[in-house]
Enzyme design. Structure first.
Site, short mmCIF file in Angstrom:
data_model
loop_
_atom_site.label_atom_id
_atom_site.label_comp_id
_atom_site.label_asym_id
_atom_site.label_seq_id
_atom_site.Cartn_x
_atom_site.Cartn_y
_atom_site.Cartn_z
N GLN A 80 2.14 -5.99 -3.15
CA GLN A 80 2.46 -6.04 -1.71
C GLN A 80 3.78 -5.29 -1.46
OE1 GLN A 80 1.40 -9.41 -3.13
NE2 GLN A 80 -0.56 -8.44 -2.82
N GLY A 88 -4.43 -4.34 -4.49
CA GLY A 88 -5.44 -3.43 -5.00
C GLY A 88 -4.77 -2.10 -5.26
N HIS A 89 -4.67 -1.75 -6.50
CA HIS A 89 -4.03 -0.48 -6.85
C HIS A 89 -5.11 0.53 -7.21
CE1 HIS A 89 0.04 -2.49 -8.03
NE2 HIS A 89 -0.20 -2.49 -6.75
N LYS A 147 2.26 2.08 -5.12
CA LYS A 147 2.89 1.55 -6.35
C LYS A 147 1.98 1.76 -7.56
CE LYS A 147 3.28 -2.46 -4.43
NZ LYS A 147 2.86 -2.11 -3.07
N ASP A 184 0.81 -1.23 0.00
CA ASP A 184 0.00 0.00 0.00
C ASP A 184 0.84 1.27 0.00
OD1 ASP A 184 -2.25 -1.66 0.24
OD2 ASP A 184 -2.01 -1.72 2.41
#
Ligand code: IMP
Length: 436
Positions: free
Chosen positions: A224, A40-41, A16, A13
């Site tokens: 991650q 989750g981006h 990225k 988080d």
């Protein structure tokens, strides 16, 4: 042109998604190398906010090639949903999405097992995202996993799936939902869905190496973060894949000699979702303030993230195990309103000092951070695009982090949007063609 790995330096988080979305403009292809829908981006394009779990965020740039490497685990229905969402946003994906035939599948029983194993762990739970990631990688390592390419042979696929499911049902005879799963039905659903994904399948190592040999540049996208890496993270409170830079090579079939640099993405403070040691965690009003100002809620599960001060011991460790060439410092503006800011420069445990990250969970749990306090800049830096325009105290903070981690900060994020970014002409950034 350079081939660069983007890697998280903390517990994920770090931002990225924004970095990859921004930098993909400068690269020909973006390759994701590990993880699955646990990632989750969140990417903001114009006024639109979208969350990508599997497809690299580079897909939002016209004409960019996006690759899901062999190290990724694929939840087929979730992937198709993501593709549908992109199509709705009129993102063209037909010719530029490639999926490794050797990527393993996350199947419905993996998700049931993920939740069940967490339940059984009780107070020692990991706090997984329950997306079936751990159980899917367990099967891969146990050599019983099913690869997406196996779907091209329906008979073999059905056979493997039946054997796999029967094995799980025998292991958990009292799990009703698992017992009720019908191998034939699951196989039929996967085979039907596969028809929409078949055209994306490829030998990803061949595709990427051909691109590299043709002088094209690749951005490798890690999911991650370093401290969640299966080998180098805070085991057992980690994810089940190789989230560090080394994973980019095994997860795509590219030699380390083809990599020109590694960009470590770090927040200006620290967050963690799920369980496990976190030396600089703030459980007071300051932690709450960071969570509110930074909107620190999981992109995948919506869980509130644990928040704390920047931990230079942890990021120094990340710099070492990844061989970072530069840092991308994210969410610096979240610290705008801080009167004073703390930086963890070392740990103390039972009277002993630690300058190097003691990567043993038992040890780390007992470590107390040693803080250095610096004055805040107390003004808004939101949207600043030039380093020189940052307040002097803000620059001093950035430079202190550089000194403590031993890595130059090449990119600074001053807001969620693409244009709220500072690109600095550090040697690495210049070498990669990202700054002059
Ligand atoms: P899993 O990857 O779902 O098995 O979860 C293992 C640990 O990694 C848990 O603590 C999760 O909260 C954490 N985790 C997994 N994916 C992410 C991510 O993308 N960002 C932050 N934490 C993650």
């Amino acid at each position: 042109m350079a081939n660069v790995i983007v890697v998280g330096t903390q517990w994920g988080d770090e931002g990225k998604g924004k970095v990859v979305d921004l930098l993909s403009e400068y690269f020909d292809a973006v390759a994701r190398y590990q993880g699955g829908t646990n990632a989750g981006h969140t990417v903001v394009v114009g006024e639109e906010k979208i969350v990508l779990h599997l497809v690299p965020s580079g897909v939002l740039r016209k004409g960019k090639i996006c690759i899901l490497g062999n190290g990724v685990v694929i939840d087929l229905p979730a992937l198709l949903q993501e593709i549908d969402q992109l199509v709705r946003l009129q993102v063209k994906i037909d010719e530029n999405l490639f999926i490794s035939k050797n990527a393993h599948l996350v199947l419905p029983y993996h998700k049931l097992l993920d939740a069940e194993l967490e339940r059984l762990r009780g107070g020692r739970r990991i706090g997984t995202t329950r997306r079936g990631i751990g159980p899917a990688y367990v099967d891969k390592m146990a050599r019983t996993g099913i690869r997406i390419g196996d779907l091209t042979d329906p008979t073999l696929f059905r056979e493997r799936l039946r054997a796999n499911l029967e094995e799980k049902q025998a292991q958990f005879p009292h799990h009703q939902e698992l017992r009720e799963l019908d191998a034939e039905k699951v196989a039929a659903e996967q085979l039907e869905q596969f028809e929409r994904a078949r055209g994306f399948l490829t030998d990803c190592s061949l595709v990427i190496n051909d691109l590299i040999n043709a002088g094209r540049s690749i951005l490798f996208e890690g999911a991650q973060g370093t401290l969640l890496d299966i080998d180098l993270g805070t085991y057992p409170f980690v994810t089940s894949s190789s989230a560090t830079a080394g994973g980019a090579c095994t997860g795509t079939g590219v030699s380390p000699t083809a990599i020109n640099g590694i960009l470590g993405v770090t927040k200006a403070y620290t967050t963690r979702v799920g369980e496990g040691p976190f030396p600089t965690e703030l459980t007071d009003a300051m932690g709450e303030a960071l969570r509110e100002r930074g909107q620190e809620f999981g992109a995948t599960t919506g869980r509130p993230r644990r928040c704390g001060w920047f931990d230079a011991v942890a990021v120094r460790y990340s710099a070492r195990v990844n061989g970072l060439s530069a840092l991308a410092l994210m969410k610096l503006d979240v610290l705008d309103a801080c009167e004073r800011i703390r930086i963890c420069t070392g740990y103390r445990r039972k009277g002993e000092g630690y300058q190097d990250f003691p990567n043993e969970t038992g040890l780390l749990k007992e470590c107390e951070p040693i803080y250095e306090e610096v004055p805040g800049w107390n003004e808004s830096i939101v949207g600043t695009t030039s380093y020189d325009r940052l307040p002097a105290r803000c620059r001093a903070y950035v430079e202190r982090l550089e000194a403590l981690t031993g890595v130059e900060v090449g990119l600074i994020s001053t807001g969620p949007r693409r244009d709220q970014t500072i690109l600095r002409a550090t040697p690495a950034m210049r070498q990669w063609g990202l700054a002059r």
